[in-house]
Every structure is written in structure tokens, then in C-alpha cells.
Scaffold this motif. Structure first.
Motif, PDB file in Angstrom:
ATOM      1  N   LEU A   1       0.808  -1.214   0.000  1.00  0.00           N
ATOM      2  CA  LEU A   1       0.000   0.000   0.000  1.00  0.00           C
ATOM      3  C   LEU A   1       0.841   1.264   0.000  1.00  0.00           C
ATOM      4  CD1 LEU A   1      -2.832  -0.975   2.484  1.00  0.00           C
ATOM      5  CD2 LEU A   1      -2.965  -0.773   0.014  1.00  0.00           C
ATOM      6  N   GLY A   2       2.139   1.162  -0.165  1.00  0.00           N
ATOM      7  CA  GLY A   2       2.992   2.335  -0.293  1.00  0.00           C
ATOM      8  C   GLY A   2       3.757   2.632   0.979  1.00  0.00           C
ATOM      9  N   CYS A   3       4.715   3.540   0.830  1.00  0.00           N
ATOM     10  CA  CYS A   3       5.546   3.955   1.954  1.00  0.00           C
ATOM     11  C   CYS A   3       4.857   5.091   2.705  1.00  0.00           C
ATOM     12  CB  CYS A   3       6.929   4.383   1.454  1.00  0.00           C
ATOM     13  SG  CYS A   3       6.852   5.717   0.242  1.00  0.00           S
ATOM     14  N   GLU A   4       5.645   5.780   3.543  1.00  0.00           N
ATOM     15  CA  GLU A   4       5.043   6.810   4.375  1.00  0.00           C
ATOM     16  C   GLU A   4       4.437   7.931   3.545  1.00  0.00           C
ATOM     17  OE1 GLU A   4       7.747   8.515   7.092  1.00  0.00           O
ATOM     18  OE2 GLU A   4       6.269   9.779   8.077  1.00  0.00           O
ATOM     19  N   SER A   5       5.133   8.291   2.444  1.00  0.00           N
ATOM     20  CA  SER A   5       4.611   9.358   1.601  1.00  0.00           C
ATOM     21  C   SER A   5       3.618   8.863   0.595  1.00  0.00           C
ATOM     22  CB  SER A   5       5.774  10.045   0.876  1.00  0.00           C
ATOM     23  OG  SER A   5       6.464   9.099   0.070  1.00  0.00           O
TER      24      SER A   5
ATOM     25  N   ARG B   1       2.280   3.971   8.841  1.00  0.00           N
ATOM     26  CA  ARG B   1       1.342   4.663   9.720  1.00  0.00           C
ATOM     27  C   ARG B   1      -0.055   4.112   9.463  1.00  0.00           C
ATOM     28  NH1 ARG B   1      -1.704   8.815   7.475  1.00  0.00           N
ATOM     29  NH2 ARG B   1      -1.220   9.330   5.304  1.00  0.00           N
ATOM     30  N   ILE B   2      -0.907   4.272  10.432  1.00  0.00           N
ATOM     31  CA  ILE B   2      -2.297   3.863  10.284  1.00  0.00           C
ATOM     32  C   ILE B   2      -2.979   4.850   9.331  1.00  0.00           C
ATOM     33  CG2 ILE B   2      -4.484   3.482  11.456  1.00  0.00           C
ATOM     34  CD1 ILE B   2      -2.420   1.399  12.087  1.00  0.00           C
ATOM     35  N   PRO B   3      -3.566   4.381   8.224  1.00  0.00           N
ATOM     36  CA  PRO B   3      -4.168   5.314   7.265  1.00  0.00           C
ATOM     37  C   PRO B   3      -5.251   6.159   7.908  1.00  0.00           C
ATOM     38  CG  PRO B   3      -3.981   3.118   6.321  1.00  0.00           C
ATOM     39  CD  PRO B   3      -3.658   2.983   7.777  1.00  0.00           C
ATOM     40  N   ALA B   4      -5.206   7.455   7.607  1.00  0.00           N
ATOM     41  CA  ALA B   4      -6.215   8.368   8.148  1.00  0.00           C
ATOM     42  C   ALA B   4      -7.582   8.127   7.532  1.00  0.00           C
ATOM     43  CB  ALA B   4      -5.772   9.817   7.911  1.00  0.00           C
ATOM     44  N   GLU B   5      -7.612   7.476   6.371  1.00  0.00           N
ATOM     45  CA  GLU B   5      -8.892   7.219   5.715  1.00  0.00           C
ATOM     46  C   GLU B   5      -9.771   6.259   6.506  1.00  0.00           C
ATOM     47  OE1 GLU B   5      -6.011   8.597   2.699  1.00  0.00           O
ATOM     48  OE2 GLU B   5      -6.007   7.151   4.317  1.00  0.00           O
ATOM     49  N   LEU B   6      -9.199   5.570   7.483  1.00  0.00           N
ATOM     50  CA  LEU B   6     -10.007   4.661   8.284  1.00  0.00           C
ATOM     51  C   LEU B   6     -11.043   5.401   9.111  1.00  0.00           C
ATOM     52  CD1 LEU B   6      -7.345   2.112   9.559  1.00  0.00           C
ATOM     53  CD2 LEU B   6      -8.875   1.913   7.614  1.00  0.00           C
TER      54      LEU B   6
ATOM     55  N   LEU C   1       5.262   3.260  12.540  1.00  0.00           N
ATOM     56  CA  LEU C   1       5.746   4.417  13.281  1.00  0.00           C
ATOM     57  C   LEU C   1       4.629   5.255  13.869  1.00  0.00           C
ATOM     58  CD1 LEU C   1       8.547   5.527  10.796  1.00  0.00           C
ATOM     59  CD2 LEU C   1       8.774   4.115  12.831  1.00  0.00           C
ATOM     60  N   VAL C   2       3.574   5.477  13.113  1.00  0.00           N
ATOM     61  CA  VAL C   2       2.526   6.403  13.538  1.00  0.00           C
ATOM     62  C   VAL C   2       1.239   5.623  13.762  1.00  0.00           C
ATOM     63  CG1 VAL C   2       1.256   8.502  12.973  1.00  0.00           C
ATOM     64  CG2 VAL C   2       3.619   8.237  12.206  1.00  0.00           C
ATOM     65  N   LEU C   3       0.702   5.702  14.993  1.00  0.00           N
ATOM     66  CA  LEU C   3      -0.534   5.008  15.322  1.00  0.00           C
ATOM     67  C   LEU C   3      -1.619   5.961  15.783  1.00  0.00           C
ATOM     68  CD1 LEU C   3       2.020   3.004  16.302  1.00  0.00           C
ATOM     69  CD2 LEU C   3       0.099   1.502  16.757  1.00  0.00           C
TER      70      LEU C   3
ATOM     71  N   ARG D   1       6.906  -0.846  22.620  1.00  0.00           N
ATOM     72  CA  ARG D   1       6.124  -0.537  23.802  1.00  0.00           C
ATOM     73  C   ARG D   1       4.649  -0.598  23.430  1.00  0.00           C
ATOM     74  NH1 ARG D   1       9.461   2.019  27.615  1.00  0.00           N
ATOM     75  NH2 ARG D   1       7.620   2.732  28.754  1.00  0.00           N
ATOM     76  N   LEU D   2       3.824  -0.666  24.441  1.00  0.00           N
ATOM     77  CA  LEU D   2       2.394  -0.651  24.188  1.00  0.00           C
ATOM     78  C   LEU D   2       1.982   0.735  23.696  1.00  0.00           C
ATOM     79  CD1 LEU D   2       1.000  -2.630  27.249  1.00  0.00           C
ATOM     80  CD2 LEU D   2       1.351  -3.442  24.922  1.00  0.00           C
ATOM     81  N   PRO D   3       1.273   0.831  22.568  1.00  0.00           N
ATOM     82  CA  PRO D   3       0.917   2.152  22.024  1.00  0.00           C
ATOM     83  C   PRO D   3       0.011   2.914  22.981  1.00  0.00           C
ATOM     84  CG  PRO D   3       0.589   0.422  20.390  1.00  0.00           C
ATOM     85  CD  PRO D   3       0.805  -0.266  21.710  1.00  0.00           C
ATOM     86  N   SER D   4       0.274   4.215  23.100  1.00  0.00           N
ATOM     87  CA  SER D   4      -0.561   5.068  23.944  1.00  0.00           C
ATOM     88  C   SER D   4      -1.918   5.335  23.308  1.00  0.00           C
ATOM     89  CB  SER D   4       0.153   6.400  24.206  1.00  0.00           C
ATOM     90  OG  SER D   4       0.427   7.064  22.961  1.00  0.00           O
ATOM     91  N   ALA D   5      -2.023   5.115  21.985  1.00  0.00           N
ATOM     92  CA  ALA D   5      -3.302   5.343  21.313  1.00  0.00           C
ATOM     93  C   ALA D   5      -4.347   4.333  21.745  1.00  0.00           C
ATOM     94  CB  ALA D   5      -3.111   5.303  19.793  1.00  0.00           C
ATOM     95  N   LEU D   6      -3.941   3.281  22.450  1.00  0.00           N
ATOM     96  CA  LEU D   6      -4.911   2.281  22.886  1.00  0.00           C
ATOM     97  C   LEU D   6      -5.852   2.833  23.944  1.00  0.00           C
ATOM     98  CD1 LEU D   6      -2.583  -0.861  23.136  1.00  0.00           C
ATOM     99  CD2 LEU D   6      -4.121  -0.252  21.279  1.00  0.00           C
ATOM    100  N   LEU D   7      -5.459   3.924  24.606  1.00  0.00           N
ATOM    101  CA  LEU D   7      -6.303   4.477  25.655  1.00  0.00           C
ATOM    102  C   LEU D   7      -7.608   5.020  25.108  1.00  0.00           C
ATOM    103  CD1 LEU D   7      -3.551   6.372  27.710  1.00  0.00           C
ATOM    104  CD2 LEU D   7      -4.491   4.091  28.107  1.00  0.00           C
TER     105      LEU D   7
END
Length: 912
Positions: free
Chosen positions: A593-597, A625-630, A650-652, A673-679
Motif C-alpha cells: 500500500l505504499g511507503c510513508e509518503s 502509519r495507520i491510514p487516516a482514511e479509516l 511508526l505512527v498510530l 512498547r504498548l501504544p498510547s493510542a490504545l487508551l
């Protein structure tokens, strides 16, 4: 010695080249043959009748002792000068008058007396033949023969030059196969019917052309009316095709039988109708001598040969269009022939006057014969003069044809070939233009017969190849065969898998009961409107298969399709219609699905906002990174799976917008590490972080806000210690810490009283704490591949709900005698330990009968006989079905593996 068959093969090969000889080449060949005949005739005359006859020239008295050359007289003066002596005797006539003779008197000889005998005459004739006769009179036939052979060799040089002969032979073989293939006649007949169906009247000239083409084909395939030739089935043959058989050859093959299969193998299929497999019109009848005979179809061998011929033409076209060596060689030989003609005419015309009847010879033989000059006559002078004039006329005509060839080459673009006539008729608009050697060969073949290029165009047309593939698919992949390939998946749904087909068979869309369709490596997977007949279809797999949809098919899939699996190479391969399936519930995507850019670019191919009912999304790609389109489907998405194939995620931050997620898998993402976005995922029930690089779990305390979390998978990481904060996960029912680096377990772990499945395989545990007995609801425990030397008795006395216990590949010396208290135990794996005997209390575990106990065979003999028989006897079907241990997962969130299978896999992995 050579055999007669070799001669016949050579003659057949030479006759095949006539397809590439235009009318001027044919005339040139005949002219060269006439030149050879003239030179051979002249040479035969020279060998049989070539000679000169010499007579002495009477010298004058004044010049009797002098040579004619010293006196400065010419031979003509010698013949006309008076021969009066110095003493002025009365001149004697050159030919004295004939005196009347009496009847009884003897006649005296007439003429001049030379006093030469017969041997002297022969000697003088031989000497004067070599001295007085010009060289051109003696060697003209041989020079003409040599020149004719050079012209003959230059005319067929391009047929035998190594760089061109192979291509020419290959082209002739392909042209022969294209002309004799039954598919050619079917395609041409179909094209003619399309022209008539569009309302365009067929011209009389076109009818005559079509009839002439069929007559030509029949003539080439069956040159003798009383015998037929069998068709070779091999497409790799060289020039042995029946297309190139001489018209005078005969065959002893029996005539073909009138059955449909035989008719499909002969050239008579040109009169058959072509059935359109893609249109619903009724099947038309063919025109055959017997009107009651049904429509014939290509049999399997003919279809396979036609497919191979399409591939052969495609490769030959790519090979020939890469260079123009044949074109250059033909121009070079034509220029050589013209220059050779100019050279022949330039030096032969001046020598034409040297072939005369009378020659004067002055041999140095005065002492022998008494004469200094002789007058000789050439017996073949007049004949050779006429033959030379004829030869020059033939050479001049040959040169004119060569000049015409050069003008034809210069005024016509021979390195480009366009099927303009086919485009004008509208029958085959997709036939591409050709260039270089292939275009030149077709231009030469057009001079023989333009219909040959029409037959080759059938195998250059992509539409014709598509129609053939559709017909082959329809014949090979019928409805009965497809039904026989239908199977059932683990969920009991009917499924069908099609791999590496050229296109989808039409019979596929008649399977109305099919629920799962898997299409893999199908280049032209076009889903027509007929897919609406598949009313039960709910799941579709596209593995490297770019499928195109008709509008009617898209409407059907929007209403019916629920699960879609896509496997692709690049994001550009994702069909655009995927993002318009408003009824889709599960979408599984595997590919790059492509690289970061480039993530946004890949997802920009389509918008997810129309997928209002999407519940499950699986991404198997190398994301950064997690796609923003989600966020466009955040309101409906319940499960997200990201399998990153070992690439670092890298980006979650995109997870924060998916507050409605209940299940999350982040595998192979190189998380440390456990991602902080899980909160932000307050409704999360299942968290899967397997196959990452987690070393510490201090962030477990932050997961206490996930009050619904019941499943935590942290296997295949690098966790060194389990913190006490794990006790805050009160609702946890499944904890997977297998294949880490744990050396001890905190007491807080055993405060999770709702824990039902605990997996600790592949760690460094030496002691299993006695607090494990507080897990009263524990059903599955896997501690295989550790360093345990004993099991706590509390495990057997308190964990009475235990059904699956895996302690294989440890260092156990004994088992607790209270193991018999585990009445629900149905799977016990004791392999790879240091046990010396088994406790007899195992006989109380009725669930272990029928193979539930996994242990070395020699340890079974340490049990009492009645216990051993109880554990090894097979269970009845009712018992086995009732006592079958539940699978490891209880919800649809996990894969359905049996406990024994799961334990075996864990034990094998730990052993490795």
C-alpha cells in the motif's frame, strides 16, 4: 548416397518459397533459366562442332620472300592483288577456265594447286584456331553460363542466408498453420456474418474474393482432387505443412469420414457458421452438404492448437519486428543483380562484333608449308552471333525487371504493413499494424495472394483470441465440471476456486447455490451481468486478479456481497468499484500500500465513506502509519487487523479515531512498547500484539481503562518480566505470553479469577507458583517448553475445570497423585519429560480415553493393565462428541483450532 525421400523433401521446401516470390521474381527466374539454356546450347555446339577451316593465301612473286606485314599490305589486298611474276609472264587467272574434255579423256583437277598435304591442313587449322580466333568466340558460352549461375544464386540468396532463412521458414510454417487451422475459417465466417448483420451489403467482389480464398485453401490443402491430405497436428513442425505441398503430389491417405469431429479438422469449416458464445441469440445452422447435420464445434485438440498458434504468432511477431535484416538483404541482392546486368551489357556489347565468319591467320610456319598467311572460316560464327544477341536481349529484360523492383521498393513503404482493407470493412478493427521484417514478408506474400494476410490477421486479432478462449472455456469448463469442483469450507458454505484461467467460464454464472467464489491469477476476470443469477454468493476472493464489472454486476454485488478478499501487488491494482460496495461487511486486503509518503496516494484510489456497513478490515501490507482514511468508517468498524510483515509501524495516531473498535490486531509491526493510542479504544475487547519487539509491559497499568478487555495476546515478543500491574485487568479471560523470556510469574497474575486460558509456552519458567490454584475457572493451561521440575498440587485440587493441560518438554520427574481429580481433563501432553512412571490415578480421568493422553509408549506400560486399556481404547462416537474439548477460542474473534492441535503446535515450536 541420398534417398528419394530426401529429394522429395528438398523439392517440397523449394516449392514453399513461391509464396514469397512476386511476379517479377518469377519472370526473373524464367529468364535466368533461358540464359542457362542458351549458354548450355552454345557450349554444347562448341564441344561438338567448334572448328576452323584454313586455306593458304597465294603470295605475289615480289613478295615471295617477304612477309605481308613488312610490305604493309592487308589481307584483302593480298587476295585481290595480281600475281604477275617479275619477268612479266602472262598473268594466270586465279581460277583458270574449265576446258572441255573429250568423253574418253581423263578430267584434270580444278583450282589452285597449293602443294600441301592433308596433315599440313590439319596442323594449320589447329594453330590458327588458337591464334586467329578471338577469345570471346571460344569462351562466350562458358562466360554466359557463369554469369547465369551468378544471377541465379543472387536471386535466391535471401532464402538461404542464415540470418534470413530461419525467419522465412518460420513465417511460411506459421502461414501454413494459419491457413489450415479450422479456427481461421470460423473467425472469417463470423466476421462476414457481422458485416451482413450490420446492414452492409457484401459486394460481389468480396464474395468472389472469399470464394477464391476458399478455393485457394482447398487447392493448397488438397492439390489432387482424388486424394486428401491428412493434417499434421503438431504446431512445432517446420515447412512440412500441407499448405505448401506441390500440386502434383499425391497422397495415399483415406478420405476423411463425414463425422463432425473429422469435419472440424479439415478446411471445409470455412463454410460453417460461427456460434457467438457471448450473445443469447439462438444457434445458427451451418451450411453443409447434409442439411440435417447439427452445428459442429472445435474439438479439444483444434482448440489447443489454435491457442498455441496464437502464442506462436505473438512471439514470432515480437522477434521479426525487432529488426529489418530480411528487407536489407533483399534490397542488397536486387541492387547486386542490377549492377551485374549493367556490367554484363557494358563489356559484352562491344565484343559482339568480334564473332565473325572469316579470320586471317599468319602462323610462323613458312618453312613448313611455304605460305605465310591463311584465310580461315569459323563454322559456328553465325550461330554464336545469334545466340549472343538472344542472350543480350534476355539480360536486358532481366535488368529492366530489376529496375522495376528497385522503383517498387523506393515508392512503397515495405517496412510498414496496415490491414486497411479489414479496417474499412469493419470486420476486424483490432488487427494491429506491423513493421520491419514481418511487414516486408506480408507485402511479398500479398503479391502472391492477399488472402494469406487475411488468414494471418485472424491470429493477430486480440478479439479473435478472446473469442477462442471463451469457446475453449465454455467447452472445458461446463456447468457439470464446475459443480463437481464445488467443496465446503469449515463453516459449511459451498465454495469454488478457479486458478490461472484466461477468463471466467460462462457456465460459472449458472451456479445459483454458490456462496464463496475464489478467483486466483485470472488475467481477464470480467464479471458480467449474469452474476445476478448467483443469488447465494456472499464472499468473493480476488488473488492477483483485476476484475472488471459490468453495471448490472455492480448493482448485484452492492446488494449481496458481504466479504471481499483482495490480494494485489501495488495499490493501483485495487479495482475502483471496491469502494462502492455499500453492503460490504468484511474487507481483507493483502499487498503493498505504499511507503510513508505514498500511503495516502494508495488509499486515494477510492473512498471508504460509502462502506457504511463495514465491520472487519484486514490489512496485510508494509505500512508506516495507520491510514487516516479509516476514520471514514470509524462508526461501523469493529475489528481491525494490521499484519505489517516485519516493517516498523511508526505512527498510530489514526487509532484514536476508531473509538468503536472491539478487536485490534497489530502483528509484525516492530512495536517496542504498548501504544498510547490504545487508551482511546474504550470498547476494546481483544488486543493482539503478537510477533513484535515488546520488552517491557509497564504500560499495562494504562489498560485498566479498557474495562471490556477480555483477550490479550502478547506471544512471540521479548518480554523479560510480567509486572504486577497485570492484576488490574480484572475482566481478562485469555492471556497469551508464549514464546517470551519470562523467568517468573508475579502473584498478581493469579488474582485474575476470570482467566480461562493461560498460555506460557516457550519461556524460562522453573517454578509454577502454587497460587495457580486460585484460577478456579481455568480450562486451558500451556506451560510446555519451560524448565519445570514439578507441578503444584493445588493445580490438580483447585482447577477442576481444567480440560487441556500441556506440560511437555519440561523436566518433570513425577506427577502429583491428585491428578485424578481433574475429571474434566480431555487432553494431557506429557512428552519430552523425565518421568519414570505414570500415576495410576490417571484412570479416573475418563476424558483421556481415546488418545487424549500424549506420552511415550514405554511409559504406558508402567500403568496397571486395566488403566492402560482404559486410556488406549477408542471412545464411541457419542462419547467422543460429548467429551470433545472445546476449541481454544469461544467467539468468532479467534481461529477455530482444536486444543490438541494447538498444544501440539506450541510444543513443536518450543522444541525447535
Amino acid at each position: 548416397m541420398f534417398t528419394l525421400s530426401e529429394l522429395a523433401c528438398l523439392n517440397e521446401r523449394q516449392s514453399s518459397y513461391k509464396l514469397l516470390k512476386p511476379w517479377w521474381e518469377v519472370f526473373m527466374d524464367y529468364l535466368v533459366v533461358l540464359m542457362l539454356m542458351v549458354s548450355v546450347l552454345a557450349g554444347t555446339l562448341l564441344l561438338s562442332r567448334d572448328r576452323v577451316v584454313c586455306l593458304p593465301i597465294q603470295p605475289t612473286p615480289l613478295s615471295s620472300n617477304l612477309s605481308l606485314a613488312s610490305l604493309g599490305t592487308s589481307p584483302e589486298d593480298v587476295r585481290t592483288a595480281p600475281t604477275s611474276p617479275a619477268s612479266s609472264p602472262p598473268p594466270q587467272p586465279l581460277f583458270p577456265p574449265r576446258l572441255p574434255s573429250s568423253p574418253g579423256a581423263k578430267s584434270s583437277p580444278r583450282g589452285l594447286r597449293t602443294n600441301l598435304d592433308y596433315q599440313q591442313y590439319i596442323y594449320i587449322s589447329q594453330v590458327c584456331y588458337h591464334e586467329a580466333l578471338p577469345w570471346f568466340s571460344r569462351f562466350f558460352p562458358y562466360v554466359a553460363l557463369l554469369q547465369s549461375l551468378v544471377l541465379l544464386a543472387s536471386g535466391c540468396f535471401w532464402f538461404h542466408f542464415p540470418l534470413t532463412s530461419s525467419r522465412i521458414e518460420h513465417f511460411l510454417a506459421i502461414l501454413a498453420k494459419c491457413s489450415e487451422s479450422p479456427w481461421t475459417s470460423r473467425a472469417l465466417s463470423h466476421a462476414a456474418r457481422l458485416d451482413r448483420g450490420q446492414g452492409r451489403p457484401v459486394e460481389d467482389g468480396e464474395k468472389e474474393e472469399e470464394e477464391e480464398g476458399e478455393r485457394l485453401k482447398v487447392h493448397l490443402l488438397h492439390p489432387v482432387p482424388t486424394a486428401s491430405l491428412t493434417r499434421q497436428s503438431s504446431l512445432d513442425s517446420g515447412t512440412d505443412s500441407p499448405l505448401l505441398v506441390r500440386s502434383g503430389s499425391t497422397s495415399t491417405a483415406a478420405p476423411p469420414s463425414p463425422c463432425p469431429s473429422t469435419l472440424s479438422r479439415t478446411s471445409s469449416l470455412s463454410t460453417l457458421s460461427f456460434t457467438d458464445t457471448g450473445s443469447p441469440q439462438p444457434q445458427m445452422s451451418r451450411v453443409v452438404p447434409d442439411a440435417t447435420r447439427p452445428t459442429a464445434r472445435l474439438d479439444r485438440s483444434d482448440g489447443e492448437q489454435a491457442r498455441a498458434l496464437f502464442e506462436r504468432v505473438r512471439r514470432f511477431r515480437a522477434h521479426c519486428e525487432s529488426s529489418d535484416i530480411i528487407y536489407k538483404v533483399y534490397i542488397a541482392q536486387t541492387v547486386f543483380k542490377v549492377l551485374k546486368v549493367v556490367l554484363i551489357v557494358s563489356y559484352t556489347t562491344p565484343l559482339l562484333g568480334s564473332i565473325t565468319f572469316i579470320h586471317v591467320c599468319q602462323p610462323l610456319s613458312h618453312a613448313l608449308t611455304g605460305y605465310q598467311a591463311f584465310e580461315c572460316t569459323h563454322a559456328l560464327a553465325s550461330v554464336l552471333h545469334k545466340l549472343l544477341v538472344v542472350y543480350l536481349c534476355l539480360v536486358g529484360l532481366f535488368g529492366l525487371l530489376g529496375l522495376y523492383t528497385l522503383s517498387w521498393i523506393c515508392h512503397k513503404s515495405l517496412r510498414k504493413y496496415s490491414f486497411q482493407c479489414l479496417h474499412e470493412t469493419g470486420s476486424m478493427l483490432d488487427v494491429p499494424d506491423l513493421c520491419n521484417d514481418l511487414a516486408f514478408l506480408l507485402h511479398m506474400a500479398d503479391q502472391y495472394d492477399p488472402l494469406l494476410a487475411h488468414r494471418l490477421s485472424v491470429f493477430l486479432s486480440p478479439v479473435s483470441e478472446t473469442r477462442l478462449l471463451e469457446e475453449n472455456l465454455e467447452r472445458r469448463w461446463g456447468a457439470e465440471r464446475l459443480r463437481g469442483m464445488t467443496t465446503c469450507d469449515p463453516q459449511g458454505r459451498t465454495q469454488l476456486q478457479l486458478v490461472a484461467l484466461s477468463s471466467l467460464p460462462p457456465a460459472l454464472f449458472t451456479l445459483s447455490q454458490l456462496e464463496v467464489l475464489k478467483l486466483e491469477l485470472i488475467a481477464d476476470a470480467k464479471l458480467p451481468t449474469q452474476i445476478s443469477n448467483m443469488t447465494a454468493l456472499r464472499q468473493l476472493h480476488l488473488y492477483h486478479c483485476t476484475a472488471a464489472l459490468e453495471p448490472g454486476a455492480l448493482l448485484h454485488l452492492q446488494e449481496r456481497l458481504e466479504v471481499l478478499h483482495l490480494t494485489f501487488t501495488q495499490a493501483t491494482d485495487i479495482p475502483g468499484w471496491v469502494y462502492s460496495l455499500r453492503g460490504l461487511q468484511e474487507l481483507h486486503m493483502t499487498g503493498h500500500l505504499g511507503c510513508e509518503s505514498g500511503v495516502g496516494r494508495g488509499w486515494a484510489l477510492g473512498s471508504l465513506r460509502q462502506l457504511r456497513h463495514l465491520r472487519v478490515l484486514t490489512l496485510r501490507a508494509s505500512l508506516q502509519r495507520i491510514p487516516a482514511e479509516l476514520g471514514e468508517v470509524a462508526g461501523s468498524l469493529l475489528r481491525l487487523e494490521v499484519h505489517n510483515e516485519g516493517a516498523r509501524l511508526l505512527v498510530l495516531t489514526g487509532l484514536r479515531r476508531l473509538a468503536g473498535l472491539t478487536e485490534l490486531q497489530l502483528q509484525g509491526c516492530q512495536l517496542e512498547r504498548l501504544p498510547s493510542a490504545l487508551l482511546a479504544l474504550a470498547g476494546l475487547r481483544s488486543l493482539d500484539l503478537q510477533h513484535n519487539c515488546l520488552r517491557t509491559l509497564e504500560e499495562l497499568l494504562s489498560l485498566q481503562h479498557l474495562r471490556r478487555l477480555s483477550c490479550l495476546r502478547l506471544a512471540h515478543n521479548r518480554v523479560l518480566a510480567l509486572p504486577s500491574s497485570v492484576g488490574v485487568l480484572r475482566r481478562l479471560e485469555l492471556l497469551d505470553l508464549a514464546h517470551n523470556e519470562l523467568q517468573s510469574l508475579p502473584p498478581a497474575l493469579f488474582t485474575l479469577h476470570r482467566l480461562r486460558r493461560l498460555y506460557l509456552a516457550g519461556n524460562l519458567l522453573e517454578v509454577l507458583p502454587a497460587e495457580v490454584g486460585s484460577l478456579a475457572l481455568l480450562r486451558e493451561l500451556d506451560v510446555s517448553g519451560n524448565r519445570l521440575e514439578s507441578l503444584p498440587a493445588e493445580l490438580c485440587t483447585n482447577c477442576l475445570e481444567l480440560r487441556n493441560l500441556n506440560v511437555s518438554f519440561n523436566s518433570l520427574g513425577t506427577l502429583p497423585p491428585d491428578v485424578g481429580s481433574l475429571n474434566q481433563l480431555s487432553q494431557l501432553d506429557l512428552r519430552g519429560n523425565s518421568l519414570e512412571q505414570l500415576p495410576a490415578e490417571l484412570g479416573c480421568c475418563a476424558g483421556l480415553c481415546g488418545g487424549g493422553l500424549l506420552v511415550e509408549n514405554w511409559l504406558l506400560h508402567s500403568l496397571p493393565r486395566h488403566v492402560r486399556d482404559l486410556l488406549t481404547r477408542p471412545c464411541s462416537s457419542s462419547t467422543s462428541s460429548s467429551s470433545q474439548p472445546p476449541s481454544r477460542p469461544e467467539s468468532d474473534s479467534f481461529p477455530t483450532f482444536s486444543t490438541s492441535h494447538w498444544s501440539f503446535l506450541l510444543a513443536a515450536e518450543s522444541r525447535i
